[in-house]
Design a protein around this motif. Structure first.
Motif, PDB file in Angstrom:
ATOM      1  N   THR A 254       0.834  -1.197   0.000  1.00  0.00           N
ATOM      2  CA  THR A 254       0.000   0.000   0.000  1.00  0.00           C
ATOM      3  C   THR A 254       0.869   1.247   0.000  1.00  0.00           C
ATOM      4  O   THR A 254       2.087   1.168   0.222  1.00  0.00           O
ATOM      5  N   LYS A 255       0.242   2.370  -0.231  1.00  0.00           N
ATOM      6  CA  LYS A 255       0.953   3.643  -0.223  1.00  0.00           C
ATOM      7  C   LYS A 255       1.508   3.918   1.170  1.00  0.00           C
ATOM      8  O   LYS A 255       0.804   3.723   2.165  1.00  0.00           O
ATOM      9  N   PRO A 256       2.771   4.352   1.288  1.00  0.00           N
ATOM     10  CA  PRO A 256       3.338   4.625   2.608  1.00  0.00           C
ATOM     11  C   PRO A 256       2.512   5.651   3.369  1.00  0.00           C
ATOM     12  O   PRO A 256       2.096   6.672   2.816  1.00  0.00           O
ATOM     13  N   SER A 257       2.289   5.373   4.633  1.00  0.00           N
ATOM     14  CA  SER A 257       1.518   6.274   5.482  1.00  0.00           C
ATOM     15  C   SER A 257       2.431   7.322   6.097  1.00  0.00           C
ATOM     16  O   SER A 257       3.662   7.282   5.955  1.00  0.00           O
ATOM     17  N   VAL A 258       1.826   8.246   6.803  1.00  0.00           N
ATOM     18  CA  VAL A 258       2.605   9.268   7.511  1.00  0.00           C
ATOM     19  C   VAL A 258       3.526   8.602   8.521  1.00  0.00           C
ATOM     20  O   VAL A 258       4.693   8.988   8.676  1.00  0.00           O
ATOM     21  N   HIS A 259       3.009   7.590   9.201  1.00  0.00           N
ATOM     22  CA  HIS A 259       3.810   6.898  10.213  1.00  0.00           C
ATOM     23  C   HIS A 259       5.060   6.262   9.604  1.00  0.00           C
ATOM     24  O   HIS A 259       6.135   6.230  10.232  1.00  0.00           O
ATOM     25  N   ASP A 260       4.949   5.750   8.385  1.00  0.00           N
ATOM     26  CA  ASP A 260       6.101   5.105   7.745  1.00  0.00           C
ATOM     27  C   ASP A 260       7.224   6.088   7.450  1.00  0.00           C
ATOM     28  O   ASP A 260       8.395   5.676   7.359  1.00  0.00           O
ATOM     29  N   LEU A 261       6.883   7.355   7.272  1.00  0.00           N
ATOM     30  CA  LEU A 261       7.893   8.358   6.917  1.00  0.00           C
ATOM     31  C   LEU A 261       8.286   9.244   8.092  1.00  0.00           C
ATOM     32  O   LEU A 261       8.986  10.246   7.917  1.00  0.00           O
ATOM     33  N   ILE A 262       7.838   8.880   9.299  1.00  0.00           N
ATOM     34  CA  ILE A 262       8.212   9.636  10.492  1.00  0.00           C
ATOM     35  C   ILE A 262       9.732   9.736  10.658  1.00  0.00           C
ATOM     36  O   ILE A 262      10.248  10.774  11.090  1.00  0.00           O
ATOM     37  N   PRO A 263      10.523   8.679  10.341  1.00  0.00           N
ATOM     38  CA  PRO A 263      11.975   8.803  10.466  1.00  0.00           C
ATOM     39  C   PRO A 263      12.565   9.968   9.676  1.00  0.00           C
ATOM     40  O   PRO A 263      13.565  10.560  10.091  1.00  0.00           O
ATOM     41  N   VAL A 264      11.952  10.314   8.538  1.00  0.00           N
ATOM     42  CA  VAL A 264      12.440  11.463   7.763  1.00  0.00           C
ATOM     43  C   VAL A 264      12.279  12.737   8.569  1.00  0.00           C
ATOM     44  O   VAL A 264      13.201  13.571   8.657  1.00  0.00           O
TER      45      VAL A 264
END
Length: 382
Positions: A254-264
């Motif tokens: 699925t499309k990356p969520s906000v949580h998936d990109l929190i490390p950025v």
């Protein structure tokens, strides 16, 4: 900033072969030296257990002993990509092409002298071994060892492995490999998994490069937990789940969520809070333009980044620019962010507009698809 980078790159503790931890610099250096001495300087005569004639296509190699001609050297320079650096000197292909009439005679002479054995270029092969952790908390030298999977295509061609789907993948088994980060997609079949492990063990016996299976991960798709555990135990690896991180980006169905990109976001906020107190307003602007704007670029090249992530980066950059180390402080700004993102010729400060940049970076893929650019992920499927 230097202190922060030092802490990030510093190896606090490393274990020896017996699992004993050491923190003293001399002990750590001795462990690293011994590990690479055993790998690179150990004379072994491993048996070759593969039929290389089936893996490597035979070619006429007689031209390898012939002197280099000027036409051959000129053609190599023409074929170099203009925007890629051919070596550690920092001069890219565009420089070589533009200045070739000036520098070509020196390069001709160097190449011919090397062919005749009149000069040594050992310094070109000199390199520093950089230890890059492959797991979150590396403990010993085995956590840094790369592997190679060049034998998989031969096994597929011989019918020893099958494709995970009915989709054709050109001439190659579905393997994604960048440097030592390898992603292999295969059926959830215990027999094939055991055969893969058998091939890797043969590879280790034939080359002396031993595979660390404990560093590998299995990501099951549409499997029950018990079956996944059985396969992982058979292969000797751990189990992870979707989405997982590959080359620093989340990968999933699925499309990356906000949580998936929190490390950025975390990396950017950490960078800003660590350097703000050392900079004046001009320095903070330079930091926003050259450092902060570049940190999400890698993700934006491949993903349609959620606007929540981009808005947070803009907010942190805006507050950092006007308020220094108080990156969470809001209030009055001297100019609108829309104005700040305009080019300097139009009265702005030239700060990157992340939303527009994300769109532009993704549209380059359309250009490559429609123009059939020779890239491994798209050319064969057009």
């Amino acid at each position: 900033m230097a202190t922060q980078s030092y802490r990030k790159n510093f190896i606090t503790t490393i274990n020896d072969e017996d699992g004993n931890p050491f923190q003293n610099h001399d002990h750590k250096a001795a462990i690293v030296w011994k590990s690479y001495k055993d790998r690179l300087g150990k004379a072994i005569d491993p048996p070759m257990l593969f039929n290389l004639e089936e893996i490597i296509q035979p070619k006429d190699l007689s031209e390898l002993d012939a002197p280099f001609s000027m036409d051959e050297i000129d053609q190599v320079i023409k074929d170099i990509h203009s925007d890629r650096a051919p070596g550690p000197d920092g001069f890219n292909g565009l420089f070589l092409k533009k200045c070739w009439d000036i520098i070509k005679q020196d390069i001709y002479t160097m190449i011919w002298d090397f062919f005749e054995g009149n000069i040594g270029i050992q310094s070109i092969n000199t390199a520093f071994i950089t230890l890059i952790p492959k797991i979150a908390n590396p403990n010993d030298m085995n956590d840094f060892r790369p592997i190679s999977l060049s034998i998989i295509n031969a096994a597929w061609a011989n019918g020893e492995l099958t494709l995970p789907t009915n989709q054709a993948y050109g001439l190659d088994y579905p393997i994604i490999q960048y440097a030592d980060d390898t992603l292999l997609i295969m059926p959830a079949d215990e027999d094939q998994l055991n055969h893969l492990k058998y091939l890797l063990n043969l590879f280790s016996l034939s080359t002396g490069l031993f595979v660390n299976f404990s560093k590998s991960s299995m990501i099951p798709i549409n499997m029950d937990q018990q079956s996944a555990n059985n396969l992982a135990n058979s292969f000797g690896c751990r189990i992870e789940s979707l989405p997982f991180t590959y080359l620093g980006l989340p990968m999933g169905t699925t499309k990356p969520s906000v949580h998936d990109l929190i490390p950025v976001i975390s990396r950017i906020d950490k960078r800003l809070s660590g350097v703000a107190r050392f900079m004046n307003h001009s320095g903070r602007l330079t930091c926003v333009n050259s450092v902060v704007a570049s940190m999400p670029i890698f993700a934006m090249c491949s993903l349609k980044v959620h606007v929540t992530i981009l808005d947070h980066v803009d907010k942190s950059s805006r507050n950092f620019l006007w308020y220094g180390n108080e990156i969470n402080k809001g209030g009055k700004c001297l100019a609108s962010w829309e104005m700040i993102c305009k080019p300097k010729q139009q009265g702005g400060l030239g700060v990157l507009n992340l939303r527009e940049q994300n769109k532009a970076l993704l549209r380059k893929h359309l250009f490559k698809f429609y123009n059939k650019v020779d890239v491994p992920w798209g050319y064969d499927y057009l």
